[in-house]
Each structure stands twice: as C-alpha cells, then as structure tokens.
Design an enzyme around this catalytic site. Sequence first.
Site, PDB file in Angstrom:
ATOM      1  N   ARG A  91      34.214  54.937  31.241  1.00 37.57           N
ATOM      2  CA  ARG A  91      34.913  53.561  31.142  1.00 37.57           C
ATOM      3  C   ARG A  91      36.025  53.762  31.856  1.00 37.57           C
ATOM      4  NH1 ARG A  91      32.282  50.870  27.247  1.00 37.57           N
ATOM      5  NH2 ARG A  91      31.125  51.922  25.718  1.00 37.57           N
ATOM      6  N   ASP A  92      36.372  52.634  32.530  1.00 41.03           N
ATOM      7  CA  ASP A  92      37.671  52.453  33.272  1.00 41.03           C
ATOM      8  C   ASP A  92      38.846  52.571  32.431  1.00 41.03           C
ATOM      9  OD1 ASP A  92      38.026  50.686  36.408  1.00 41.03           O
ATOM     10  OD2 ASP A  92      39.668  50.847  35.071  1.00 41.03           O
ATOM     11  N   ILE A  93      39.770  53.324  32.971  1.00 38.13           N
ATOM     12  CA  ILE A  93      41.126  53.580  32.229  1.00 38.13           C
ATOM     13  C   ILE A  93      41.930  51.965  32.229  1.00 38.13           C
ATOM     14  CG2 ILE A  93      42.572  53.969  34.193  1.00 38.13           C
ATOM     15  CD1 ILE A  93      43.585  56.472  32.608  1.00 38.13           C
TER      16      ILE A  93
ATOM     17  N   ASN B 270      33.637  47.978  45.729  1.00 36.49           N
ATOM     18  CA  ASN B 270      34.789  47.694  46.619  1.00 36.49           C
ATOM     19  C   ASN B 270      34.728  48.656  47.690  1.00 36.49           C
ATOM     20  OD1 ASN B 270      35.862  45.391  45.284  1.00 36.49           O
ATOM     21  ND2 ASN B 270      36.953  46.756  43.751  1.00 36.49           N
TER      22      ASN B 270
ATOM     23  N   GLU C  51      40.458  51.453  45.587  1.00 33.03           N
ATOM     24  CA  GLU C  51      41.468  52.408  45.461  1.00 33.03           C
ATOM     25  C   GLU C  51      41.343  53.699  45.187  1.00 33.03           C
ATOM     26  OE1 GLU C  51      43.174  50.633  41.588  1.00 33.03           O
ATOM     27  OE2 GLU C  51      43.962  48.847  42.550  1.00 33.03           O
ATOM     28  N   VAL C  52      40.003  54.081  44.706  1.00 35.49           N
ATOM     29  CA  VAL C  52      39.611  55.432  44.520  1.00 35.49           C
ATOM     30  C   VAL C  52      38.624  55.434  45.706  1.00 35.49           C
ATOM     31  CG1 VAL C  52      38.738  57.303  43.177  1.00 35.49           C
ATOM     32  CG2 VAL C  52      40.280  55.476  42.210  1.00 35.49           C
TER      33      VAL C  52
ATOM     34  N   HIS D 199      31.938  53.859  43.697  1.00 31.89           N
ATOM     35  CA  HIS D 199      31.656  53.478  42.302  1.00 31.89           C
ATOM     36  C   HIS D 199      31.352  51.995  42.210  1.00 31.89           C
ATOM     37  CE1 HIS D 199      36.047  53.253  43.614  1.00 31.89           C
ATOM     38  NE2 HIS D 199      35.837  52.108  42.631  1.00 31.89           N
ATOM     39  N   MET D 200      30.433  51.734  41.121  1.00 32.50           N
ATOM     40  CA  MET D 200      29.900  50.381  40.756  1.00 32.50           C
ATOM     41  C   MET D 200      30.504  50.024  39.639  1.00 32.50           C
ATOM     42  SD  MET D 200      26.144  49.315  40.183  1.00 32.50           S
ATOM     43  CE  MET D 200      25.689  49.317  42.117  1.00 32.50           C
ATOM     44  N   HIS D 201      31.440  49.093  39.542  1.00 27.93           N
ATOM     45  CA  HIS D 201      32.118  48.537  38.291  1.00 27.93           C
ATOM     46  C   HIS D 201      30.860  47.721  37.518  1.00 27.93           C
ATOM     47  CE1 HIS D 201      36.272  49.021  39.614  1.00 27.93           C
ATOM     48  NE2 HIS D 201      35.833  48.966  40.734  1.00 27.93           N
TER      49      HIS D 201
HETATM   50  P1  5GP Z   1      38.439  50.496  42.924  1.00 29.55           P
HETATM   51  O1  5GP Z   1      39.761  49.566  43.263  1.00 29.55           O
HETATM   52  O2  5GP Z   1      38.669  51.375  43.750  1.00 29.55           O
HETATM   53  O3  5GP Z   1      37.258  49.557  43.122  1.00 29.55           O
HETATM   54  O4  5GP Z   1      38.422  50.703  41.409  1.00 29.55           O
HETATM   55  C1  5GP Z   1      38.978  51.875  40.897  1.00 29.55           C
HETATM   56  C2  5GP Z   1      38.886  51.734  39.331  1.00 29.55           C
HETATM   57  O5  5GP Z   1      39.304  53.016  38.678  1.00 29.55           O
HETATM   58  C3  5GP Z   1      40.098  50.769  38.910  1.00 29.55           C
HETATM   59  O6  5GP Z   1      39.432  49.811  38.083  1.00 29.55           O
HETATM   60  C4  5GP Z   1      40.988  51.894  38.043  1.00 29.55           C
HETATM   61  O7  5GP Z   1      41.402  51.266  36.739  1.00 29.55           O
HETATM   62  C5  5GP Z   1      40.182  53.015  37.700  1.00 29.55           C
HETATM   63  N1  5GP Z   1      40.874  54.263  37.429  1.00 29.55           N
HETATM   64  C6  5GP Z   1      41.849  54.754  38.262  1.00 29.55           C
HETATM   65  N2  5GP Z   1      41.996  55.980  37.674  1.00 29.55           N
HETATM   66  C7  5GP Z   1      41.228  56.252  36.828  1.00 29.55           C
HETATM   67  C8  5GP Z   1      41.212  57.551  36.084  1.00 29.55           C
HETATM   68  O8  5GP Z   1      41.948  58.406  35.906  1.00 29.55           O
HETATM   69  N3  5GP Z   1      40.295  57.253  34.654  1.00 29.55           N
HETATM   70  C9  5GP Z   1      39.518  56.118  34.629  1.00 29.55           C
HETATM   71  N4  5GP Z   1      38.584  56.277  33.655  1.00 29.55           N
HETATM   72  N5  5GP Z   1      39.587  55.145  35.536  1.00 29.55           N
HETATM   73  C10 5GP Z   1      40.308  55.177  36.654  1.00 29.55           C
END
Ligand code: 5GP
Length: 114
Positions: free
Chosen positions: A28-30, A86, A94-95, A99-101
């Site tokens: 689950r997303d944080i 993304n 951001e990461v 990853h797929m949301h």
């Molecule tokens: P991006 O913007 O890279 O597509 O999405 C990164 C996602 O990772 C964001 O929705 C953010 O809330 C989530 N995220 C960032 N750090 C962590 C973490 O430490 N644990 C979890 N579960 N999600 C994270």
Amino acid sequence: MPTIFAKIIRGEIPGDIVYQDELVTAFRDIQPQAPTHILIVPNKAIPTVNDVEEEDEATLGRMIVVAKKLADREGIAKDGYRLIMNTNEHGGQEVFHIHMHLLGGRPLGRMLSR
Ligand code: 5GP
C-alpha cells in the site's frame, strides 16, 4: 544505492505488503490518493520504463495480472480503477524503481487536469 522500494521488497524496512511472488511485490502507498492505492513493483530494480529490457516482459505482464487480482480482492474491479506508471520528470516519477499505481474505490475523474 538501493531505493526505498528495494528495501521494502527485501523486508529491510516495514511496508504494508499485500502480495509477493518471485517476480513482483505489491504494497500500500504510504500517502494514499484513493481508498485503494497499491504499488505493484518488480522485485528486480529497474529504475524507469526507459530501462526495461526484453527479458523483463514476463515481469511486466505479471504486474498487470497481479493488478487484476488485487482489484478483485479490493472489491473495485466492477466499478473500475486506474493503473498508472510515471516516468522521469514530466511523468512526475519520484521513486526510481518502476512501479504501477493501482488506484480505485472512488470516481477518479479525468485522466489529466487540463
Ligand atoms: P511516483 O511519483 O514515483 O510514481 O510514485 C511514488 C509513490 O511512492 C508515491 O505515491 C509515494 O506516496 C510512494 N512512496 C514514497 N515513499 C514510500 C514509502 O516509503 N513507502 C510506501 N509504501 N510508499 C512510498
């Protein structure tokens, strides 16, 4: 440097893991942006979609199959949901571990703000 997602996959830091197999992990997303917000992540650390190789096809296919199963398990399959990947700055990534949301549980509106 391993990303935060690599550490969650390896169990080095806590994550709310909802699924794991030999190819992918889902947690689950944080900072959830919908009632269901799950990240489906390859166990292999691929930084961006630009770095995907032909040998990753099975893993990428598994991500979709797992998304379908989790949508069903979350009870959002019939009403619908959105899958997002993304990439880099314009995509808002951001990461840097692909990853797929999986987002659902409420109407999600337009795909992009105008
Ligand atoms: P991006 O913007 O890279 O597509 O999405 C990164 C996602 O990772 C964001 O929705 C953010 O809330 C989530 N995220 C960032 N750090 C962590 C973490 O430490 N644990 C979890 N579960 N999600 C994270």
